[in-house]
Design a protein around this motif. Structure first.
Motif, PDB file in Angstrom:
ATOM      1  N   ALA A   1       1.925   8.979   4.514  1.00  0.00           N
ATOM      2  CA  ALA A   1       0.903   8.928   5.563  1.00  0.00           C
ATOM      3  C   ALA A   1       0.687   7.490   6.034  1.00  0.00           C
ATOM      4  O   ALA A   1       0.502   7.244   7.221  1.00  0.00           O
ATOM      5  CB  ALA A   1      -0.409   9.528   5.057  1.00  0.00           C
ATOM      6  N   ILE A   2       0.751   6.539   5.109  1.00  0.00           N
ATOM      7  CA  ILE A   2       0.587   5.134   5.483  1.00  0.00           C
ATOM      8  C   ILE A   2       1.791   4.669   6.296  1.00  0.00           C
ATOM      9  O   ILE A   2       1.644   3.962   7.299  1.00  0.00           O
ATOM     10  CB  ILE A   2       0.375   4.266   4.231  1.00  0.00           C
ATOM     11  N   ARG A   3       3.001   5.086   5.903  1.00  0.00           N
ATOM     12  CA  ARG A   3       4.204   4.743   6.677  1.00  0.00           C
ATOM     13  C   ARG A   3       4.115   5.290   8.094  1.00  0.00           C
ATOM     14  O   ARG A   3       4.461   4.604   9.061  1.00  0.00           O
ATOM     15  CB  ARG A   3       5.456   5.288   5.991  1.00  0.00           C
ATOM     16  N   GLU A   4       3.658   6.529   8.251  1.00  0.00           N
ATOM     17  CA  GLU A   4       3.532   7.130   9.580  1.00  0.00           C
ATOM     18  C   GLU A   4       2.498   6.375  10.420  1.00  0.00           C
ATOM     19  O   GLU A   4       2.707   6.143  11.605  1.00  0.00           O
ATOM     20  CB  GLU A   4       3.154   8.599   9.454  1.00  0.00           C
TER      21      GLU A   4
ATOM     22  N   ARG B   1       1.671   3.205  10.111  1.00  0.00           N
ATOM     23  CA  ARG B   1       2.253   1.907  10.472  1.00  0.00           C
ATOM     24  C   ARG B   1       3.225   2.059  11.634  1.00  0.00           C
ATOM     25  O   ARG B   1       3.259   1.246  12.552  1.00  0.00           O
ATOM     26  CB  ARG B   1       2.963   1.284   9.277  1.00  0.00           C
ATOM     27  N   LYS B   2       4.002   3.126  11.624  1.00  0.00           N
ATOM     28  CA  LYS B   2       4.981   3.361  12.698  1.00  0.00           C
ATOM     29  C   LYS B   2       4.272   3.564  14.028  1.00  0.00           C
ATOM     30  O   LYS B   2       4.763   3.119  15.069  1.00  0.00           O
ATOM     31  CB  LYS B   2       5.816   4.611  12.337  1.00  0.00           C
ATOM     32  N   ASP B   3       3.115   4.214  14.030  1.00  0.00           N
ATOM     33  CA  ASP B   3       2.387   4.541  15.258  1.00  0.00           C
ATOM     34  C   ASP B   3       1.399   3.470  15.701  1.00  0.00           C
ATOM     35  O   ASP B   3       0.874   3.551  16.805  1.00  0.00           O
ATOM     36  CB  ASP B   3       1.641   5.869  15.092  1.00  0.00           C
ATOM     37  N   CYS B   4       1.127   2.487  14.856  1.00  0.00           N
ATOM     38  CA  CYS B   4       0.113   1.475  15.152  1.00  0.00           C
ATOM     39  C   CYS B   4       0.770   0.222  15.730  1.00  0.00           C
ATOM     40  O   CYS B   4       1.498  -0.480  15.033  1.00  0.00           O
ATOM     41  CB  CYS B   4      -0.655   1.133  13.890  1.00  0.00           C
ATOM     42  N   PRO B   5       0.514  -0.103  17.009  1.00  0.00           N
ATOM     43  CA  PRO B   5       1.167  -1.263  17.621  1.00  0.00           C
ATOM     44  C   PRO B   5       0.847  -2.586  16.933  1.00  0.00           C
ATOM     45  O   PRO B   5       1.660  -3.490  16.944  1.00  0.00           O
ATOM     46  CB  PRO B   5       0.651  -1.263  19.056  1.00  0.00           C
ATOM     47  N   ASN B   6      -0.323  -2.701  16.313  1.00  0.00           N
ATOM     48  CA  ASN B   6      -0.696  -3.957  15.656  1.00  0.00           C
ATOM     49  C   ASN B   6      -0.025  -4.148  14.305  1.00  0.00           C
ATOM     50  O   ASN B   6      -0.163  -5.183  13.687  1.00  0.00           O
ATOM     51  CB  ASN B   6      -2.207  -4.032  15.476  1.00  0.00           C
ATOM     52  N   SER B   7       0.702  -3.154  13.804  1.00  0.00           N
ATOM     53  CA  SER B   7       1.307  -3.265  12.467  1.00  0.00           C
ATOM     54  C   SER B   7       2.813  -3.511  12.549  1.00  0.00           C
ATOM     55  O   SER B   7       3.485  -3.427  11.551  1.00  0.00           O
ATOM     56  CB  SER B   7       1.037  -1.987  11.679  1.00  0.00           C
ATOM     57  N   ARG B   8       3.307  -3.826  13.697  1.00  0.00           N
ATOM     58  CA  ARG B   8       4.755  -3.964  13.836  1.00  0.00           C
ATOM     59  C   ARG B   8       5.268  -5.379  13.592  1.00  0.00           C
ATOM     60  O   ARG B   8       6.413  -5.662  13.816  1.00  0.00           O
ATOM     61  CB  ARG B   8       5.177  -3.479  15.222  1.00  0.00           C
ATOM     62  N   GLY B   9       4.385  -6.261  13.135  1.00  0.00           N
ATOM     63  CA  GLY B   9       4.784  -7.623  12.792  1.00  0.00           C
ATOM     64  C   GLY B   9       5.266  -8.355  13.943  1.00  0.00           C
ATOM     65  O   GLY B   9       6.023  -9.141  14.160  1.00  0.00           O
TER      66      GLY B   9
ATOM     67  N   LEU C   1       0.827  -1.214   0.000  1.00  0.00           N
ATOM     68  CA  LEU C   1       0.000   0.000   0.000  1.00  0.00           C
ATOM     69  C   LEU C   1       0.857   1.258   0.000  1.00  0.00           C
ATOM     70  O   LEU C   1       0.572   2.222  -0.711  1.00  0.00           O
ATOM     71  CB  LEU C   1      -0.927   0.020   1.219  1.00  0.00           C
ATOM     72  N   GLU C   2       1.908   1.263   0.817  1.00  0.00           N
ATOM     73  CA  GLU C   2       2.813   2.411   0.852  1.00  0.00           C
ATOM     74  C   GLU C   2       3.378   2.680  -0.546  1.00  0.00           C
ATOM     75  O   GLU C   2       3.426   3.823  -0.993  1.00  0.00           O
ATOM     76  CB  GLU C   2       3.955   2.158   1.831  1.00  0.00           C
ATOM     77  N   ASP C   3       3.781   1.617  -1.227  1.00  0.00           N
ATOM     78  CA  ASP C   3       4.348   1.758  -2.573  1.00  0.00           C
ATOM     79  C   ASP C   3       3.298   2.189  -3.588  1.00  0.00           C
ATOM     80  O   ASP C   3       3.559   3.037  -4.439  1.00  0.00           O
ATOM     81  CB  ASP C   3       4.982   0.439  -3.018  1.00  0.00           C
ATOM     82  N   TRP C   4       2.094   1.611  -3.521  1.00  0.00           N
ATOM     83  CA  TRP C   4       1.039   1.951  -4.470  1.00  0.00           C
ATOM     84  C   TRP C   4       0.636   3.415  -4.359  1.00  0.00           C
ATOM     85  O   TRP C   4       0.361   4.062  -5.359  1.00  0.00           O
ATOM     86  CB  TRP C   4      -0.195   1.093  -4.261  1.00  0.00           C
TER      87      TRP C   4
END
Length: 58
Positions: A45-48, A50-58, A13-16
């Protein structure tokens, strides 16, 4: 409810979305009903998010 996005899907999504918001975003749902709109966020905005979302940290 849908399943959470994987890290690979979020990265895609970040790339698209790239450097500028997309001019057209569309979603096709059940029975081919669709929604079309203008994008308001870019890949940064998507990268930011992801950085702030605890569930997106893999």
């Amino acid at each position: 409810m849908t399943a959470p996005l994987s890290i690979n899907e979020i990265t895609a999504l970040e790339d698209w979305f790239g450097r500028a918001p997309p001019t057209k975003v569309s979603f096709i749902g059940v029975e081919e009903t669709g929604v079309f709109m203008v994008g308001t966020r870019n890949g940064q905005a998507i990268r930011e998010f992801r950085k702030d979302c605890p569930n997106s940290r893999g």
